[in-house]
Design a protein around this motif. Structure first.
Motif, mmCIF file in Angstrom:
data_model
loop_
_atom_site.group_PDB
_atom_site.id
_atom_site.type_symbol
_atom_site.label_atom_id
_atom_site.label_comp_id
_atom_site.label_asym_id
_atom_site.label_seq_id
_atom_site.Cartn_x
_atom_site.Cartn_y
_atom_site.Cartn_z
ATOM 1 N N GLY A 281 11.265 21.036 14.039
ATOM 2 C CA GLY A 281 12.521 20.701 13.373
ATOM 3 C C GLY A 281 12.625 21.189 11.941
ATOM 4 O O GLY A 281 13.657 21.002 11.298
ATOM 5 N N GLU A 282 11.569 21.846 11.440
ATOM 6 C CA GLU A 282 11.566 22.330 10.053
ATOM 7 C C GLU A 282 11.910 23.817 10.005
ATOM 8 O O GLU A 282 11.692 24.554 10.959
ATOM 9 C CB GLU A 282 10.190 22.104 9.423
ATOM 10 C CG GLU A 282 9.764 20.655 9.323
ATOM 11 C CD GLU A 282 10.552 19.881 8.283
ATOM 12 O OE1 GLU A 282 11.136 20.522 7.366
ATOM 13 O OE2 GLU A 282 10.593 18.645 8.376
ATOM 14 N N ARG A 283 12.427 24.227 8.858
ATOM 15 C CA ARG A 283 12.647 25.651 8.637
ATOM 16 C C ARG A 283 11.338 26.277 8.167
ATOM 17 O O ARG A 283 10.636 25.698 7.331
ATOM 18 C CB ARG A 283 13.746 25.880 7.600
ATOM 19 C CG ARG A 283 15.126 25.489 8.113
ATOM 20 C CD ARG A 283 16.236 25.977 7.217
ATOM 21 N NE ARG A 283 17.529 25.700 7.830
ATOM 22 C CZ ARG A 283 18.128 26.460 8.738
ATOM 23 N NH1 ARG A 283 17.521 27.586 9.123
ATOM 24 N NH2 ARG A 283 19.283 26.139 9.250
ATOM 25 N N PRO A 284 10.982 27.430 8.706
ATOM 26 C CA PRO A 284 9.716 28.068 8.332
ATOM 27 C C PRO A 284 9.646 28.335 6.837
ATOM 28 O O PRO A 284 10.632 28.712 6.210
ATOM 29 C CB PRO A 284 9.739 29.381 9.124
ATOM 30 C CG PRO A 284 10.722 29.174 10.216
ATOM 31 C CD PRO A 284 11.751 28.235 9.683
ATOM 32 N N GLY A 285 8.464 28.126 6.281
ATOM 33 C CA GLY A 285 8.246 28.395 4.868
ATOM 34 C C GLY A 285 6.831 28.049 4.465
ATOM 35 O O GLY A 285 6.164 27.231 5.122
ATOM 36 N N GLU A 286 6.367 28.659 3.394
ATOM 37 C CA GLU A 286 4.992 28.465 2.944
ATOM 38 C C GLU A 286 4.666 26.991 2.712
ATOM 39 O O GLU A 286 3.603 26.509 3.114
ATOM 40 C CB GLU A 286 4.750 29.256 1.652
ATOM 41 C CG GLU A 286 4.759 30.762 1.829
ATOM 42 C CD GLU A 286 3.518 31.270 2.544
ATOM 43 O OE1 GLU A 286 2.408 30.807 2.211
ATOM 44 O OE2 GLU A 286 3.659 32.131 3.427
ATOM 45 N N GLU A 287 5.574 26.273 2.061
ATOM 46 C CA GLU A 287 5.295 24.875 1.748
ATOM 47 C C GLU A 287 5.208 24.031 3.015
ATOM 48 O O GLU A 287 4.354 23.156 3.151
ATOM 49 C CB GLU A 287 6.373 24.325 0.819
ATOM 50 C CG GLU A 287 6.069 22.926 0.290
ATOM 51 C CD GLU A 287 4.745 22.850 -0.460
ATOM 52 O OE1 GLU A 287 4.015 21.849 -0.288
ATOM 53 O OE2 GLU A 287 4.423 23.805 -1.206
ATOM 54 N N VAL A 288 6.097 24.304 3.956
ATOM 55 C CA VAL A 288 6.076 23.578 5.238
ATOM 56 C C VAL A 288 4.770 23.856 5.976
ATOM 57 O O VAL A 288 4.133 22.946 6.523
ATOM 58 C CB VAL A 288 7.284 23.998 6.099
ATOM 59 C CG1 VAL A 288 7.153 23.463 7.519
ATOM 60 C CG2 VAL A 288 8.575 23.491 5.476
ATOM 61 N N PHE A 289 4.352 25.119 5.993
ATOM 62 C CA PHE A 289 3.122 25.483 6.687
ATOM 63 C C PHE A 289 1.902 24.820 6.033
ATOM 64 O O PHE A 289 1.023 24.301 6.718
ATOM 65 C CB PHE A 289 2.940 26.999 6.689
ATOM 66 C CG PHE A 289 4.047 27.758 7.367
ATOM 67 C CD1 PHE A 289 4.815 27.168 8.366
ATOM 68 C CD2 PHE A 289 4.330 29.070 7.002
ATOM 69 C CE1 PHE A 289 5.837 27.860 8.989
ATOM 70 C CE2 PHE A 289 5.345 29.778 7.624
ATOM 71 C CZ PHE A 289 6.108 29.176 8.619
ATOM 72 N N ARG A 290 1.861 24.862 4.710
ATOM 73 C CA ARG A 290 0.719 24.255 4.003
ATOM 74 C C ARG A 290 0.664 22.748 4.227
ATOM 75 O O ARG A 290 -0.416 22.181 4.430
ATOM 76 C CB ARG A 290 0.796 24.569 2.506
ATOM 77 C CG ARG A 290 0.341 25.975 2.138
ATOM 78 C CD ARG A 290 0.082 26.095 0.645
ATOM 79 N NE ARG A 290 1.307 25.925 -0.119
ATOM 80 C CZ ARG A 290 2.094 26.912 -0.503
ATOM 81 N NH1 ARG A 290 1.788 28.161 -0.180
ATOM 82 N NH2 ARG A 290 3.191 26.677 -1.187
ATOM 83 N N SER A 291 1.830 22.109 4.212
ATOM 84 C CA SER A 291 1.864 20.654 4.418
ATOM 85 C C SER A 291 1.388 20.290 5.823
ATOM 86 O O SER A 291 0.677 19.300 6.017
ATOM 87 C CB SER A 291 3.288 20.127 4.193
ATOM 88 O OG SER A 291 3.674 20.282 2.849
ATOM 89 N N ALA A 292 1.787 21.102 6.810
ATOM 90 C CA ALA A 292 1.353 20.847 8.189
ATOM 91 C C ALA A 292 -0.158 21.007 8.307
ATOM 92 O O ALA A 292 -0.835 20.194 8.962
ATOM 93 C CB ALA A 292 2.068 21.791 9.141
ATOM 94 N N ALA A 293 -0.702 22.048 7.677
ATOM 95 C CA ALA A 293 -2.149 22.271 7.706
ATOM 96 C C ALA A 293 -2.889 21.126 7.034
ATOM 97 O O ALA A 293 -3.917 20.647 7.531
ATOM 98 C CB ALA A 293 -2.480 23.596 7.036
ATOM 99 N N GLU A 294 -2.376 20.686 5.902
ATOM 100 C CA GLU A 294 -3.015 19.581 5.189
ATOM 101 C C GLU A 294 -2.978 18.299 6.004
ATOM 102 O O GLU A 294 -3.937 17.514 5.998
ATOM 103 C CB GLU A 294 -2.333 19.381 3.839
ATOM 104 C CG GLU A 294 -2.620 20.510 2.850
ATOM 105 C CD GLU A 294 -1.740 20.443 1.609
ATOM 106 O OE1 GLU A 294 -0.908 19.506 1.514
ATOM 107 O OE2 GLU A 294 -1.876 21.335 0.743
ATOM 108 N N ALA A 295 -1.886 18.059 6.728
ATOM 109 C CA ALA A 295 -1.793 16.866 7.571
ATOM 110 C C ALA A 295 -2.856 16.894 8.662
ATOM 111 O O ALA A 295 -3.494 15.879 8.968
ATOM 112 C CB ALA A 295 -0.398 16.779 8.193
ATOM 113 N N GLU A 296 -3.076 18.077 9.246
ATOM 114 C CA GLU A 296 -4.071 18.198 10.314
ATOM 115 C C GLU A 296 -5.485 18.023 9.790
ATOM 116 O O GLU A 296 -6.358 17.479 10.475
ATOM 117 C CB GLU A 296 -3.936 19.553 11.004
ATOM 118 C CG GLU A 296 -4.746 19.666 12.273
ATOM 119 C CD GLU A 296 -4.327 18.645 13.308
ATOM 120 O OE1 GLU A 296 -5.210 17.961 13.858
ATOM 121 O OE2 GLU A 296 -3.115 18.521 13.567
#
Length: 335
Positions: A281-296
């Protein structure tokens, strides 16, 4: 090498019966891992049952857009198959990332996911190892840990799973067809491997005498936009420090669906469910990707070690996942 008896049954059912009835028996497929362990003394079966010709060596369309891959299919043949390269590029890329051409020509689809850890203490029979000898201790704790787990480990074992193919299959929602003493059943690939807990000697949920006969990969449009990336100490003949298998589908500039699995970080291929949930549901972007990685990776537990430990794997995994997602969301599928 310890002497052993050799059997070549006529059918898969006979092979299952032979191994299930003998606690000291083991299956032999491509042999790329078992033969090494026989030489090292890690594996000491009294009887080896050859199943090389007993499971399918075909890759079939399942009628619904997916594939049924016989357990006897060689890794090189699977990687070269046009349907795999077009529909599941992550699978072909993972296969080509592993081992050498000679080993891929021998290794099988059923055997590759069952290969055992390359932990140096597991392979050294002079050292204590709970995976090889339950209750003896884990020599990696306080030892060399650079290659070891940052997720899902226990006080009994910190080893990682070595298969590149298994990481891709975990991301693709594959299923494993198993023939055992009680008959045939299917196991979701994400449930095939175990975390170590207090039984690190058990890599999978398979029982003694259970034989993988096929692996099925479902039809999934998002798999066409997929990729595999591995980070290693050298470009070949090395196992992953960190690897990422990912597939993404985009609709109207938004991530509609995503699948991610990590390798080199846990006792099993690590399905990144938290990262997936954070991305949908998110728009692709560096911040979104980094946040997802950090959550994992929030629950990662790096290890200290005489070789400097493996804390570097946490940022390495985050950067690798971010890079893979960036590439997948800025390129057209199949390019």
């Amino acid at each position: 090498m310890k002497p052993f008896a050799f059997a070549r049954p006529a059918t898969a059912a006979e092979a299952v019966e032979a191994v299930a009835g003998d606690p000291a028996a083991a299956f032999l497929g491509g042999g790329t891992n078992l033969v090494d362990h026989l030489k090292l003394g890690v594996a000491t079966p009294a009887r080896i049952v050859d199943v090389t010709a007993l499971t399918s060596q075909e890759i079939r369309d399942d009628g619904d857009g997916g594939l049924e891959i016989g357990a006897g299919v060689r890794n090189s043949d699977l990687a070269a198959d046009r349907r795999v390269r077009e529909r599941y590029p992550v699978l072909a890329q993972a296969l080509l990332s592993g081992a050498s051409a000679q080993l891929r020509n021998m290794a099988t689809t059923g055997g590759n996911p069952l290969q055992r850890t390359r932990c140096l203490y597991f392979q050294d029979v002079t050292t204590p190892c709970n995976k090889r000898s339950p209750g003896s201790g884990c020599s990696a704790l306080g030892g060399a840990t650079r290659q070891h787990a940052i997720l899902g480990a226990s006080e009994h074992c910190v080893a990682t799973h070595p298969s590149d193919l298994a990481v891709a299959l975990a991301a693709l929602d594959a299923r494993v067809r198993v023939l055992g003493p009680a008959g045939e059943r299917e196991v979701p690939f994400t449930e095939l491997h175990r975390l170590p807990g207090d039984r690190p000697d058990r890599d999978t949920v398979l029982g003694h005498g259970d034989l993988i006969t096929a692996i099925t990969v479902p039809a999934c449009a998002w798999a066409r936009r997929s990729a595999y990336r591995t980070v290693r100490d050298r470009a070949s003949y090395a196992f992953a420090l960190v690897s990422v298998a990912a597939a993404v589908s985009l609709e109207d500039g938004v991530i509609a669906d995503v699948r991610i699995a990590l390798g080199g970080v846990a006792h099993k291929p690590w399905r990144a469910y938290r990262a997936e949930e954070a991305l949908r549901g998110e728009r692709p972007g560096e911040e979104v990707f980094r946040s997802a990685a950090e959550a994992e990776l929030a629950e990662a537990r790096p290890l200290e070690g005489v070789d400097g430990g493996n804390a570097f794997k946490v940022p390495l995994a985050a950067r690798t996942l971010t890079a893979v997602l960036r590439d997948l969301t800025t390129e057209e599928p199949g390019r």
